[in-house]
Each structure stands twice: as structure tokens, then as C-alpha cells.
Design a protein around this motif. Structure first.
Motif, PDB file in Angstrom:
ATOM      1  N   ASP A 171       0.089  -4.264  10.895  1.00  0.00           N
ATOM      2  CA  ASP A 171      -0.151  -2.989  10.364  1.00  0.00           C
ATOM      3  C   ASP A 171      -1.683  -2.669  10.097  1.00  0.00           C
ATOM      4  OD1 ASP A 171       0.996  -0.627   9.362  1.00  0.00           O
ATOM      5  OD2 ASP A 171       0.527  -1.047   7.354  1.00  0.00           O
ATOM      6  N   PHE A 172      -2.359  -3.614   9.631  1.00  0.00           N
ATOM      7  CA  PHE A 172      -3.796  -3.441   9.344  1.00  0.00           C
ATOM      8  C   PHE A 172      -4.539  -3.137  10.651  1.00  0.00           C
ATOM      9  CE2 PHE A 172      -8.046  -4.764   8.872  1.00  0.00           C
ATOM     10  CZ  PHE A 172      -8.719  -4.032   7.827  1.00  0.00           C
ATOM     11  N   HIS A 173      -4.487  -4.207  11.631  1.00  0.00           N
ATOM     12  CA  HIS A 173      -5.054  -4.246  12.945  1.00  0.00           C
ATOM     13  C   HIS A 173      -4.786  -2.782  13.785  1.00  0.00           C
ATOM     14  CE1 HIS A 173      -6.251  -5.752  17.089  1.00  0.00           C
ATOM     15  NE2 HIS A 173      -7.100  -6.177  16.111  1.00  0.00           N
ATOM     16  N   GLN A 174      -3.417  -2.471  13.786  1.00  0.00           N
ATOM     17  CA  GLN A 174      -3.160  -1.276  14.712  1.00  0.00           C
ATOM     18  C   GLN A 174      -3.758   0.041  14.281  1.00  0.00           C
ATOM     19  OE1 GLN A 174      -0.958   1.461  14.276  1.00  0.00           O
ATOM     20  NE2 GLN A 174      -0.621   0.911  12.048  1.00  0.00           N
ATOM     21  N   ALA A 175      -3.742   0.030  12.584  1.00  0.00           N
ATOM     22  CA  ALA A 175      -4.481   1.189  12.110  1.00  0.00           C
ATOM     23  C   ALA A 175      -5.837   1.285  12.536  1.00  0.00           C
ATOM     24  CB  ALA A 175      -3.984   1.346  10.439  1.00  0.00           C
ATOM     25  N   LEU A 176      -6.455  -0.093  12.287  1.00  0.00           N
ATOM     26  CA  LEU A 176      -7.781   0.110  12.895  1.00  0.00           C
ATOM     27  C   LEU A 176      -8.173   0.268  14.159  1.00  0.00           C
ATOM     28  CD1 LEU A 176     -10.712  -0.626  11.792  1.00  0.00           C
ATOM     29  CD2 LEU A 176     -10.358  -3.119  12.196  1.00  0.00           C
ATOM     30  N   GLN A 177      -7.224  -0.176  14.862  1.00  0.00           N
ATOM     31  CA  GLN A 177      -7.602   0.275  16.617  1.00  0.00           C
ATOM     32  C   GLN A 177      -7.455   1.793  16.633  1.00  0.00           C
ATOM     33  OE1 GLN A 177      -8.579  -1.853  18.858  1.00  0.00           O
ATOM     34  NE2 GLN A 177      -8.777  -3.098  16.881  1.00  0.00           N
ATOM     35  N   GLN A 178      -6.516   2.453  15.808  1.00  0.00           N
ATOM     36  CA  GLN A 178      -6.478   4.017  15.753  1.00  0.00           C
ATOM     37  C   GLN A 178      -7.588   4.797  15.216  1.00  0.00           C
ATOM     38  OE1 GLN A 178      -2.576   5.939  15.522  1.00  0.00           O
ATOM     39  NE2 GLN A 178      -1.725   3.816  15.241  1.00  0.00           N
ATOM     40  N   GLY A 179      -8.181   4.231  14.255  1.00  0.00           N
ATOM     41  CA  GLY A 179      -9.237   4.421  13.466  1.00  0.00           C
ATOM     42  C   GLY A 179     -10.566   4.911  14.453  1.00  0.00           C
ATOM     43  N   ILE A 180     -10.574   4.037  15.484  1.00  0.00           N
ATOM     44  CA  ILE A 180     -11.700   3.997  16.471  1.00  0.00           C
ATOM     45  C   ILE A 180     -11.485   4.815  17.723  1.00  0.00           C
ATOM     46  CG2 ILE A 180     -12.832   1.923  15.271  1.00  0.00           C
ATOM     47  CD1 ILE A 180     -11.889   0.344  17.914  1.00  0.00           C
ATOM     48  N   ALA A 181     -10.155   4.983  17.893  1.00  0.00           N
ATOM     49  CA  ALA A 181      -9.538   5.804  19.071  1.00  0.00           C
ATOM     50  C   ALA A 181     -10.505   7.068  19.394  1.00  0.00           C
ATOM     51  CB  ALA A 181      -8.280   5.824  19.202  1.00  0.00           C
ATOM     52  N   LEU A 239      -6.257  -8.948  -4.575  1.00  0.00           N
ATOM     53  CA  LEU A 239      -7.150  -7.607  -4.464  1.00  0.00           C
ATOM     54  C   LEU A 239      -8.458  -7.759  -3.810  1.00  0.00           C
ATOM     55  CD1 LEU A 239      -7.020  -4.465  -5.543  1.00  0.00           C
ATOM     56  CD2 LEU A 239      -8.273  -5.340  -7.480  1.00  0.00           C
ATOM     57  N   MET A 240      -8.997  -7.298  -2.695  1.00  0.00           N
ATOM     58  CA  MET A 240      -9.934  -7.393  -1.903  1.00  0.00           C
ATOM     59  C   MET A 240     -10.510  -5.937  -1.599  1.00  0.00           C
ATOM     60  SD  MET A 240      -9.132  -8.997   1.778  1.00  0.00           S
ATOM     61  CE  MET A 240      -8.375 -10.538   1.015  1.00  0.00           C
ATOM     62  N   SER A 241     -11.816  -6.135  -1.177  1.00  0.00           N
ATOM     63  CA  SER A 241     -12.309  -4.769  -0.551  1.00  0.00           C
ATOM     64  C   SER A 241     -13.076  -5.092   0.668  1.00  0.00           C
ATOM     65  CB  SER A 241     -13.104  -3.951  -1.546  1.00  0.00           C
ATOM     66  OG  SER A 241     -14.433  -4.645  -2.046  1.00  0.00           O
ATOM     67  N   LEU A 242     -13.459  -4.338   1.546  1.00  0.00           N
ATOM     68  CA  LEU A 242     -14.197  -4.604   2.779  1.00  0.00           C
ATOM     69  C   LEU A 242     -14.949  -3.243   3.111  1.00  0.00           C
ATOM     70  CD1 LEU A 242     -12.457  -3.006   5.052  1.00  0.00           C
ATOM     71  CD2 LEU A 242     -10.926  -4.994   4.782  1.00  0.00           C
ATOM     72  N   GLU A 243     -15.861  -3.561   3.842  1.00  0.00           N
ATOM     73  CA  GLU A 243     -16.655  -2.261   4.349  1.00  0.00           C
ATOM     74  C   GLU A 243     -16.621  -2.264   5.959  1.00  0.00           C
ATOM     75  OE1 GLU A 243     -20.337  -2.142   2.235  1.00  0.00           O
ATOM     76  OE2 GLU A 243     -19.958  -3.065   0.557  1.00  0.00           O
ATOM     77  N   PHE A 244     -16.151  -1.077   6.265  1.00  0.00           N
ATOM     78  CA  PHE A 244     -15.947  -0.875   7.599  1.00  0.00           C
ATOM     79  C   PHE A 244     -17.427  -0.534   8.266  1.00  0.00           C
ATOM     80  CE2 PHE A 244     -11.565   0.549   6.935  1.00  0.00           C
ATOM     81  CZ  PHE A 244     -10.819  -0.525   7.484  1.00  0.00           C
ATOM     82  N   ASP A 245     -17.441  -0.616   9.766  1.00  0.00           N
ATOM     83  CA  ASP A 245     -18.247  -0.069  10.650  1.00  0.00           C
ATOM     84  C   ASP A 245     -18.274   1.376  10.300  1.00  0.00           C
ATOM     85  OD1 ASP A 245     -19.270   1.303  13.191  1.00  0.00           O
ATOM     86  OD2 ASP A 245     -20.110  -0.684  13.409  1.00  0.00           O
ATOM     87  N   PRO A 246     -19.653   2.099  10.217  1.00  0.00           N
ATOM     88  CA  PRO A 246     -19.575   3.536  10.243  1.00  0.00           C
ATOM     89  C   PRO A 246     -18.899   4.203  11.265  1.00  0.00           C
ATOM     90  CG  PRO A 246     -21.860   2.618   9.737  1.00  0.00           C
ATOM     91  CD  PRO A 246     -20.816   1.412  10.336  1.00  0.00           C
ATOM     92  N   GLY A 247     -18.546   3.710  12.353  1.00  0.00           N
ATOM     93  CA  GLY A 247     -17.855   4.213  13.434  1.00  0.00           C
ATOM     94  C   GLY A 247     -16.172   4.429  13.305  1.00  0.00           C
ATOM     95  N   ARG A 282      -8.297   8.623   9.436  1.00  0.00           N
ATOM     96  CA  ARG A 282      -7.462   8.327  10.780  1.00  0.00           C
ATOM     97  C   ARG A 282      -6.805   7.141  10.556  1.00  0.00           C
ATOM     98  NH1 ARG A 282     -10.120   8.740  16.452  1.00  0.00           N
ATOM     99  NH2 ARG A 282     -10.431  10.904  15.601  1.00  0.00           N
ATOM    100  N   PHE A 283      -7.607   6.041  10.050  1.00  0.00           N
ATOM    101  CA  PHE A 283      -7.238   4.559   9.850  1.00  0.00           C
ATOM    102  C   PHE A 283      -5.937   4.828   8.750  1.00  0.00           C
ATOM    103  CE2 PHE A 283      -7.204   1.436   6.771  1.00  0.00           C
ATOM    104  CZ  PHE A 283      -7.115   0.010   7.297  1.00  0.00           C
ATOM    105  N   CYS A 284      -6.264   5.535   7.644  1.00  0.00           N
ATOM    106  CA  CYS A 284      -5.408   5.508   6.619  1.00  0.00           C
ATOM    107  C   CYS A 284      -4.092   5.977   7.071  1.00  0.00           C
ATOM    108  CB  CYS A 284      -5.879   6.255   5.378  1.00  0.00           C
ATOM    109  SG  CYS A 284      -7.395   5.420   4.496  1.00  0.00           S
ATOM    110  N   ASN A 285      -4.055   7.097   7.913  1.00  0.00           N
ATOM    111  CA  ASN A 285      -2.758   8.002   8.243  1.00  0.00           C
ATOM    112  C   ASN A 285      -2.103   7.126   9.147  1.00  0.00           C
ATOM    113  OD1 ASN A 285      -3.323  10.173   6.786  1.00  0.00           O
ATOM    114  ND2 ASN A 285      -4.559  11.119   8.338  1.00  0.00           N
ATOM    115  N   ALA A 286      -2.775   5.902   9.854  1.00  0.00           N
ATOM    116  CA  ALA A 286      -1.918   5.334  10.720  1.00  0.00           C
ATOM    117  C   ALA A 286      -1.426   4.076  10.365  1.00  0.00           C
ATOM    118  CB  ALA A 286      -3.167   5.035  11.932  1.00  0.00           C
ATOM    119  N   LEU A 287      -1.596   3.748   9.033  1.00  0.00           N
ATOM    120  CA  LEU A 287      -0.698   2.667   8.230  1.00  0.00           C
ATOM    121  C   LEU A 287       0.694   2.948   8.335  1.00  0.00           C
ATOM    122  CD1 LEU A 287      -3.719   1.912   5.326  1.00  0.00           C
ATOM    123  CD2 LEU A 287      -3.114   0.470   7.436  1.00  0.00           C
ATOM    124  N   ARG A 288       1.462   1.979   8.341  1.00  0.00           N
ATOM    125  CA  ARG A 288       2.904   2.020   8.178  1.00  0.00           C
ATOM    126  C   ARG A 288       3.488   1.295   6.998  1.00  0.00           C
ATOM    127  NH1 ARG A 288       1.492   6.005  10.169  1.00  0.00           N
ATOM    128  NH2 ARG A 288       1.811   6.558  12.158  1.00  0.00           N
TER     129      ARG A 288
END
Length: 383
Positions: free
Chosen positions: A373-383, A298-306, A311-317
Motif C-alpha cells: 500500500d505504501f509503495h503504490q501510493a508513493l508511485q502515484q505521488g510522483i506520477a 511509530l516512525m517518521s521519514l522525509e521524502f524527496d521534494p519531488g 497525492r501520496f496520502c490520497n492514494a493510500l488504501r
């Protein structure tokens, strides 16, 4: 000497409970009867520990309690129907109106609501302090009846030197209790560090399969007897025999599962540290504080505001969106969703959790599949 992993994996049930069976039988009954009047009187007088009613005593539950006490290095334990049942029973057994509780900041959201909505109106004062205050101010706890701790604490995963704080509390006669759900007894044993009571949401890593809601408190025989005498029977949040059976099953594989969670977390940390869109990572590891020997999943992280978090969450598979953690499945929980929760008792607002924070519960899937899965969702989160 046999190590703890072997003990939990191979320990048989007691002869009285299971007659040598490998797993404890499910004693599915509400009532236990007595063969004669003298036996009943002895039990009512406290001269016998024979089971009488499953709300307070059950052989299957007793087996789980015995294993948890052994795993945590405590003398006794009590199982509850939920983590909140365990937390409420433990707190209310050791404070009275007019007394004070010192609580760590960023405490679990429902513990915060319990303290604010139920305990404070009883005439019990609660003060919230950062972890540094607990560690650096030897007299902080003077005048308190109870110190409620988490290490690590919720969402931001800050860790505390529990042994130091326990020493301060002992000096001032303060009862200490801490939530150990994150580390489990595999990675941390607060009772052996001087903490009086150790609590778990057993729904998390102890259960490990997302099929059980339960809680447990471990401590000295005297402290557990106080809870068993007062809040267990009167609040009624008893652990059911079937859930106790499932939890005992899960304890057999706890070490293996925690090792896998740790390996996946280490894998993610290596990748996350190279990700420019991740500004901060909250994931304490071995030796971050005395007594902590591993890293949970169990961990947490803080994203860049961008990063567009919805959108990131909806892209997770593979990752699913969910509020619990500690099971076989991987989950993501965005702080934005909880920060929007209505009401004045929102602990995330109270303690200033970043809206860019995301909590990850890394399950038992293949680590590389999870990262992709995490990385592809992150890429979609900044698209």
C-alpha cells in the motif's frame, strides 16, 4: 524468576478488589459510603485508604495503577482521563511561579502549547534545549526546578541517554519527568534509569485498540503522593472505571503487540532504506541509547521534494490519515497538514520540522500488505 511478560499476562486482581477474578470488576460508582462515624473520620484524617470518591480513588482504577507501577518498575502510579491530563498534573505539581523548566526540543505539540499558553503566563520560565545539550552539558540543569523530557522526542524521534541526564539532574536537585508512550515499559523503563516520573498517553500503545483516551504517571511513592494530594483532586482529570478496565485488558497483550509492531517496523526499514525517494528515516532501535531495548511501530521519514505528499496520502488504501497512533490500525500523518495550523504556538514551526516529513504508525495488519500500500501510493505521488 517470572519475567515481566508472564506477570502482566497472568497477574490476577487483588482479593480485595476482585475476589480472585481474572479481570478487575468495573466499580461504576461516584461515591463510597462508610459503615460508621469512626470509619469516615479515619478516612478524612488520612488514617485510612478506604475509597471515598471516584474523582480521587476507585478500585478498578487502582488495579490499573498497580499494574502500571509494576510494569514500569515504579513504586506507585496515578491514572488520568487523558495523556494531557497526566502531563498537566505532573508538571503543575512540581513547579511554582518564579521557577524554571528545561524542556527538550521537538516536544509533543500539545505539551508545547500547555507550556507556552498556560504555564509561562503563570510566571514560570521555559527554555527549550536540544537533546545533545542535555547529554553533553553537566551543568545545563543548574537553576531549574524541572526537566521535561521525551526519548524519543516527537516527530523526529531523537533519543536521549536518560541515565546520564538523570545523573546530572540529581546533582542539581532537579525533578525529571519523561514521556515513555513510544517505547512503553516493554522497550524502556526510565524510572529504573533514574528518571523521577514516567508519563504515558495510555491512549497509545498501552490501550492499543483506539477505543480509550487516558494517561498515567508512574514514580516513587513520595512523588505520586504529591500529585495525588495536589493536582489530581483539584484539576479533576480522573480516570474513569470503564477506561481503567479496558486498559487493564490491554496490558495483558502489550508484549505481544509491541513485538508485532517492532517486526513490522523492521520490515519497513529494510524496504525504506532501498527507496531512493526516501531521504531520511527516523526510527531508533535497540541499544540506540542505554536502556532502549526495542523499536516501536511509530516512525517518521522525509521524502524527496519531488513527491507530491497530498497525492501520496490520497492514494493510500490501508493506511488511514489520523493524528493519533499506537492502535491496531496503520496511520499516516503528513507534517504539511500540521505546519499549516494557524496560531503562534505551532511547535513544528518553532523547531523546524521539514514539510517533507511523514509520520507512520505501523499497526497490526500484515506487513507485506502495508508495504504494498505504501509503495503504490508513493508511485502515484510522483506520477
Amino acid at each position: 524468576m517470572t519475567n515481566d511478560e508472564t506477570k502482566l499476562a497472568t497477574l490476577l486482581t487483588t482479593p480485595a478488589a476482585g475476589h480472585g477474578t481474572v479481570t478487575p470488576p468495573i466499580v461504576q460508582t461516584s461515591l463510597f459510603t462508610f459503615e460508621d462515624y469512626d470509619g469516615l473520620v479515619a478516612r478524612m484524617a488520612g488514617q485510612s485508604d478506604a475509597p471515598i470518591y471516584t474523582r480521587v480513588q476507585n478500585p478498578t482504577v487502582a488495579e490499573f495503577e498497580r499494574l502500571m507501577a509494576q510494569a514500569e518498575g515504579g513504586e506507585a502510579a496515578i491514572g488520568f482521563a487523558s495523556g494531557m491530563g497526566a502531563i498537566a498534573a505532573a508538571i503543575l505539581a512540581f513547579v511554582q511561579p518564579g521557577q524554571r523548566i528545561a524542556c527538550v526540543e521537538h516536544v509533543y505539540a500539545d505539551t508545547y502549547r500547555l507550556l507556552e499558553r498556560m504555564v509561562r503566563p503563570m510566571g514560570i520560565d521555559i527554555d527549550y534545549h536540544p537533546i545533545g545539550a542535555f547529554e553533553d552539558q553537566p551543568d545545563l540543569l543548574k537553576g531549574y526546578a524541572l526537566a521535561y523530557l521525551e526519548s524519543p522526542n516527537s516527530l523526529v524521534m531523537q533519543v536521549m541517554d536518560l541515565q546520564r541526564v538523570a545523573g546530572y539532574a540529581l546533582r542539581h536537585g532537579v525533578v525529571t519527568m519523561t514521556d515513555n508512550s513510544w517505547a512503553t515499559p516493554v522497550f524502556q523503563r526510565p524510572f529504573t534509569l533514574g528518571i523521577d516520573l514516567v508519563l504515558h498517553s495510555a491512549s497509545k500503545y498501552i490501550g492499543g485498540h483506539s477505543d480509550t483516551v487516558a494517561g498515567v504517571v508512574i514514580g516513587s511513592a513520595a512523588h505520586i503522593a504529591r500529585i495525588r494530594d495536589l493536582t489530581l483532586p483539584l484539576l479533576g482529570a480522573k480516570l474513569a472505571p470503564f477506561e481503567a478496565f479496558l486498559l487493564t485488558r490491554s496490558l495483558r497483550t502489550l508484549h505481544l503487540r509491541m513485538e508485532r509492531h517492532q517486526a513490522t517496523a523492521d520490515h519497513f526499514l529494510d524496504r525504506l532504506r532501498q527507496e531512493p525517494l526516501v531521504h531520511r528515516i527516523h526510527s531508533p532501535g535497540p541499544d540506540a541509547v542505554p536502556g532502549l531495548t526495542g523499536r516501536a511501530g511509530l516512525m517518521s521519514l522525509e521524502f524527496d521534494p519531488g513527491v507530491d505528499i497530498p497525492r501520496f496520502c490520497n492514494a493510500l488504501r490501508i493506511f488511514r490519515l489520523g493524528v493519533s497512533w499506537g492502535g491496531f490500525e496503520s496511520l499516516a500523518l503528513p507534517a504539511q497538514a500540521s505546519l499549516s495550523q494557524a496560531g503562534q504556538h505551532n511547535s513544528m514551526q518553532r523547531f523546524g520540522v521539514s514539510p517533507h516529513l511523514l509520520r507512520l504508525s505501523l499497526g497490526l495488519e500484515d506487513p507485506e500488505d502495508l508495504w504494498r500500500d505504501f509503495h503504490q501510493a508513493l508511485q502515484q505521488g510522483i506520477a
